[in-house]
Design an enzyme around this catalytic site. Sequence first.
Site, short mmCIF file in Angstrom:
data_model
loop_
_atom_site.label_atom_id
_atom_site.label_comp_id
_atom_site.label_asym_id
_atom_site.label_seq_id
_atom_site.Cartn_x
_atom_site.Cartn_y
_atom_site.Cartn_z
N HIS A 188 0.65 -1.28 -0.14
CA HIS A 188 -0.20 0.10 -0.40
C HIS A 188 0.77 1.10 0.18
CE1 HIS A 188 -4.10 -1.80 -0.07
NE2 HIS A 188 -3.38 -3.11 0.74
N ARG A 295 -10.98 1.72 -7.02
CA ARG A 295 -10.44 0.88 -5.41
C ARG A 295 -11.96 1.64 -3.85
NH1 ARG A 295 -4.98 0.56 -7.02
NH2 ARG A 295 -4.43 -1.17 -7.32
N ARG A 331 -15.20 -0.79 -9.19
CA ARG A 331 -14.91 -2.09 -8.60
C ARG A 331 -15.71 -2.14 -6.93
NH1 ARG A 331 -9.11 -4.50 -7.19
NH2 ARG A 331 -9.79 -2.83 -4.70
N GLU A 430 -7.82 -12.22 -11.23
CA GLU A 430 -6.33 -12.13 -10.42
C GLU A 430 -6.35 -13.14 -9.62
OE1 GLU A 430 -6.61 -9.04 -7.40
OE2 GLU A 430 -9.50 -9.48 -7.94
N ASP A 454 -2.39 -9.43 -7.57
CA ASP A 454 -2.67 -10.62 -7.22
C ASP A 454 -2.24 -12.00 -7.85
OD1 ASP A 454 -3.98 -10.31 -4.67
OD2 ASP A 454 -5.30 -8.74 -5.43
N ARG A 464 2.26 -10.68 -1.31
CA ARG A 464 2.72 -9.69 -1.51
C ARG A 464 3.58 -8.68 -0.89
NH1 ARG A 464 -2.84 -7.46 -3.95
NH2 ARG A 464 -2.02 -4.98 -4.17
N CYS A 501 -4.98 -3.69 -14.70
CA CYS A 501 -5.38 -2.24 -14.10
C CYS A 501 -4.01 -3.37 -12.66
CB CYS A 501 -6.39 -2.15 -13.39
SG CYS A 501 -7.06 -3.88 -12.44
C1 PEP Z 1 -4.21 -6.79 -8.15
O1 PEP Z 1 -4.45 -7.53 -7.82
O2 PEP Z 1 -3.89 -6.29 -9.20
C2 PEP Z 1 -5.25 -5.28 -7.65
C3 PEP Z 1 -5.22 -4.21 -9.05
O3 PEP Z 1 -6.15 -5.14 -7.67
P1 PEP Z 1 -5.26 -4.51 -5.91
O4 PEP Z 1 -4.33 -3.80 -5.53
O5 PEP Z 1 -6.63 -3.93 -5.02
O6 PEP Z 1 -5.43 -5.84 -5.11
MG MG Z 2 -6.41 -7.72 -6.13
#
Ligand code: PEP
Ligand code: MG
Length: 539
Positions: A188, A295, A331, A430, A454, A464, A501
């Site tokens: 994040h 998001r 989303r 994902e 993901d 991650r 994305c």
């Molecule tokens: C991803 O998982 O690539 C994605 C874009 O969603 P987030 O990073 O919000 O899980």
């Molecule tokens: Mg994701």
Amino acid sequence: MKHLKGIPVSKGISLGFAVVYLKRKIEVNNSKDSVPIEEKKKILEKALEKTKEEIQLTYENLKKSNPKEAEIFEAHLLVLEDPTLQEKINKYLESQYNLPYAVKSAFEEFIEALQNLQSEYMKERAQDLYDILDSLLRNILNVPKVDLSNLPPQSIVVAEDLTPSDTASLDRKNVLGFITERGGPTSHTAILAEAVGIPAVVGVEELFESIHDGDELIIDGTNGDVFVNPTEETKKQYTNLKKEKEEEEKLLKEKAKEFAYTKGGKRIEVAANIGSLKDVDKALEMGAEGVGLYRTEFLFLDRDTPPTEEEQFEAYKIVAERFKPHPVIIRTLDIGGDKQIPYLNLEKELNPFLGVRAIRLCLKEKDLFKTQLRAILRASAFGNVLIMYPMIAIKDEIIEANKVLNEVKEDLRRENIPFNENIKVGIMVEIPSAALNAEELVDYVDFFSIGTNDLTQYIYASDRTNENLSYLYRPLDSPILKLIKFTVDASHMKGKWTGVCGELAGDPEAIPILVNLGVDELSMSPSKIPEAKRIIRSI
Ligand code: PEP
Ligand code: MG
């Protein structure tokens, strides 16, 4: 001057001053001392006053915007005046324990007593007491409080890691960079830094031994370099480099207002990933042709109750109107994994990334889901809104989510509330099973958007958020590229489109590869858009 190295996750150069954001517990030992008890009581009295002032300030700030949450802080004030707690502290002081230990032990006894009560509410409040204890200890020991929502100018935040709620409250005006000990390229901290357009370096070892509050810093988020108390020569070198880069950026930004076509004439849509209304201006300024990933879970963080339908509607409507006629892909909630919401009282899971996350949670908590879908549908009357479900593993989840969507549409029709009857619905690809089964899933959707963050974590079974596994963040290796190709081809066979994305979409090295695999849209942090368009034009 000290030179530290970390993982570069958000490009750019900043010169500023360290604000050390320590979330770690304050260490307290159980030694006894000969400080007279009256003196300890005086220190305690002062620290109590300061803590009360801090709580009172939070209470005043929240009273208007969030009265329910403000009430909690009012209750905190009462705790500090509780006679049982005072008695317990005195008991430890009379046995000659040091003051921090006396306070900590008394609080812990008090908290334990609360936790033994049957009421869930009281148990939750017991957790709050740890926060009060932290503030009180901080004030006894004179450790300054860092409030991320109110930073001094030219701050470079130095932290163990930033949680989603830390990032939601961040003072964007005064922060020039992030340096963290933990976190990987899709953490994040990285995502937020890119959204704000400031440099970030993560995974820096021995961070707190090397950087102290107020130290002068240079951070280079392109190469992962951090200089602590730099020499005049280094400062000059980086000031010049920064100027050069800023000029290049300015030129790129001007060109970014136009669409990007490859040399072969294919237009690649370049859209922005946003987390809140705060990102909209930046996205438009950088040349975003819509939002490829909104998001929405960030609307739900850092508060005590879920946002109402009206609050959500307002937020979605503003974004839809600002980007009109460009698409805005909203989303649905992706809660779970590393984004936890205490007020939902979800069961603790041993493996939250493999647990009841995103669409799995929404299909369990239908009221929460329905409220969000109503708000999104209502906003669809004001712009070009699309819906996207996250974490789809099997087609039954799409069918069930669409069933809920149809019920909500039916309610709105009955209530004569306008919405776009032809709203498009897509899914995030994902989870490996979704990519491998894209040929079947494509019949249930209007589009795919590949979440490489993901997808990479699930393909390599590597958390991650764990910096020790960053060597397994290999989104450009063949396992992921095969899945991307498979997904793109499946969508094109049925006349549909596929975007990307995840963070990969904005990676300069990845863009030519993704375009050659046939990807139709790339959605990324706003700050990456100008460079991405330049690269597309060169392919
Ligand atoms: C991803 O998982 O690539 C994605 C874009 O969603 P987030 O990073 O919000 O899980
Ligand atoms: Mg994701």
